[in-house]
Design an enzyme around this catalytic site. Structure first.
Site, PDB file in Angstrom:
ATOM      1  CG  HIS A  99      -2.010  -1.319   1.781  1.00 43.15           C
ATOM      2  ND1 HIS A  99      -2.882  -1.908   0.667  1.00 43.15           N
ATOM      3  CD2 HIS A  99      -1.260  -2.466   2.340  1.00 43.15           C
ATOM      4  CE1 HIS A  99      -3.423  -3.032   1.318  1.00 43.15           C
ATOM      5  NE2 HIS A  99      -2.416  -3.166   2.468  1.00 43.15           N
ATOM      6  CB  SER A 108      12.404  23.367 -14.981  1.00 43.25           C
ATOM      7  OG  SER A 108      12.182  24.042 -15.178  1.00 43.25           O
ATOM      8  CE  LYS A 110      10.451  20.757 -10.381  1.00 45.83           C
ATOM      9  NZ  LYS A 110       9.665  19.825 -11.369  1.00 45.83           N
ATOM     10  CD  GLU A 117       8.168  12.844 -14.966  1.00 47.02           C
ATOM     11  OE1 GLU A 117       7.916  13.710 -15.725  1.00 47.02           O
ATOM     12  OE2 GLU A 117       8.222  12.793 -14.089  1.00 47.02           O
TER      13      GLU A 117
END
Ligand code: ARG
Length: 473
Positions: free
Chosen positions: A156, A277, A283, A290
């Site tokens: 979980h 970024s 970043k 992704e």
């Protein structure tokens, strides 16, 4: 507009119809396979006396020339032709005149395209398998180096019990190993040659289908000509296996993204595999992971698309089946790209051992072991569960871990606890004691790693019947 079948028609095809129908834009991708199949066919026609030996030789030589010119860029595969089959035949006729017109004897584009796509896919299966093999090697090396790297195991997405990095990655090893086994299954099942099925009912020529099958490294000919031209199961199986690979890569990517987050900091993705970024200078984003996760949808989409295309098609060939190509090619390229990039990202990724271990020490990952301690000292499990529940509550209030408490505090919760509880619930003990095969304990893990090393030392591809096609040389 250049087409093979003008004879029966009195009118030109409407331009929009022509464009809608043509497939050259995408079936040119298997120009090599198309020429390979034609050479095998023509050689067999020569052996069978359907063409003269001389005609057969001339055609083979001319096709090899066409191939060389296409690959050298001196002959362009022109989109003026309806499909790759028409292009090759036209190029041949241009060179050989009437002899060239004999290429298509005893053949239909239906069995021709079925063969081309099979030859192409067979190669894709091998390449995908090899990329999986490389990924497995990277995973196993990380496992070998990390049997003692502790980390929390989750259920979980909540910390559950301590495991090791070797154990966690070992789960992915098993998944990608099964993916490879699927490649082998698919290869063996699909490796039958549809050439000679004709349009649907075979041909009246005395073709030797065993000969063409052998020339191209197939196990044998397909045994029903209607099935031969209309089977696309092998593509559906392959797309299903590709979808499963993507599902596995996507889960792994999701974990990498979580582990790489500022909150977790379990891993650091190498600069070469991260992006920045345009506005936020701090970043460093896990874009590769992704994108792999994102591209999973388009591979699933291809599987569903082909299943849907095929479901209502009566026997035998119907033009719907031309739709088996574009998306499938895209899925094949997508999966190969994802596998290669993911493997590169994983092999350069830094695992932050301290962070992982610190995280495993907190979050009560040793609570089950505390309960097991009580059970080993005669407390029934259900009571032990309740006692440790109270213990956890106490720790939460005190903002402490179980092993931070004093024996006195522990004894107030249960008098059964003795000095050896600290050893029993240490993270190292919790892992070490889990030594049934498949568990994270170091001894069990080393046994599994040895088995997997042995597995990787044999490549099923090398057990394939040894054939080297000379057809295109
Ligand atoms: N481009 C076609 C395909 O991909 C080739 C077969 C054409 N056969 C036919 N009967 N029109 O399926």
């Amino acid at each position: 507009m250049a087409q093979l079948w003008g004879g029966r028609f009195t009118k030109e095809t409407d331009q929009l119809v022509y464009n809608f129908n043509a497939s050259i834009e995408f079936d040119k991708k298997f120009y090599r396979q198309d020429m390979e199949g034609s050479i095998a066919h023509v050689k067999m026609l020569g052996k069978q006396g359907i063409l003269t030996e001389q005609e057969s030789r001339e055609i083979v030589t001319a096709i090899r020339e066409i191939l060389k010119e296409v690959e050298a860029g001196t002959l362009e595969i022109s989109h003026e032709y309806e499909d790759i089959h028409s292009f090759v035949e036209a190029a041949l006729i241009e060179r050989l005149g009437d002899t060239g017109k004999k290429l298509h004897t005893g053949r239909s584009r239906n069995d021709q395209v079925a063969l081309d796509m099979r030859l192409f896919t067979r190669q894709e299966v091998l390449e995908t398998d090899e990329l999986l093999n490389e990924l497995l090697n990277v995973i196993l090396t990380i496992m070998e180096n990390n049997v003692d790297t502790y980390m929390p195991g989750f259920t979980h997405l909540q910390k559950a019990q301590p495991v090791t990095l070797a154990h966690h990655l070992g789960a992915y090893f098993e998944m990608f190993k099964r993916d490879r086994q699927r490649m082998e299954d698919i290869y063996r099942r699909m490796n039958y040659c549809p050439l000679g099925s004709g349009a649907l009912a075979g041909t009246t020529y005395d073709l030797d289908r065993y000969d063409t099958a052998r020339q191209m490294g197939f196990t044998g000919p397909t045994l029903n000509s209607m099935d031969g031209v209309s089977d696309r199961d092998y593509l559906i199986e392959f797309l299903s296996a590709l979808s499963t690979i993507m599902m596995h890569l996507s889960r792994f990517s999701e974990e990498v993204i979580i582990w790489n987050s500022n909150e977790y900091q379990f891993v650091e993705i190498d600069d070469a595999y991260s992006t920045g970024s345009s506005i936020m200078p701090q970043k460093k984003n896990p874009d590769i992971a992704e994108l792999v996760r994102g591209k999973t949808g388009r591979v699933y989409g291809t599987l569903i698309s082909l299943l849907t295309t095929m479901k209502g098609i009566p026997l035998a060939y119907n033009k719907d089946m031309q739709e088996d190509k574009e998306l499938t090619f895209d899925a094949m390229d997508t999966v190969k790209g994802c596998l290669a990039l993911f493997t590169g990202m994983l092999s350069t990724m830094k695992f932050c051992r301290e962070q992982m271990e610190a995280s495993a020490k907190h979050g009560f990952t040793n609570a089950t072991d505390a309960a097991d301690y009580l059970v080993n000292h005669g407390v029934p499990f259900r009571d032990a569960h309740g006692i440790v529940g109270k213990l956890v509550l106490y720790c939460i209030e005190k903002q402490a871990a179980i092993d931070d408490l004093s024996l006195k505090e522990l004894k107030e919760i249960s008098p059964v606890f003795e000095e050896d509880i600290f050893e029993a619930v240490s993270m190292e003990t919790c892992v070490k004691k889990r030594l049934t095969i498949g568990a994270p304990g170091q001894e069990a893990m080393k046994e599994v790693i040895a088995l997997e090393r042995e597995y990787l030392s044999h490549d099923w591809k090398q057990t394939l019947e040894d054939w080297e096609t000379e057809l295109l040389k």
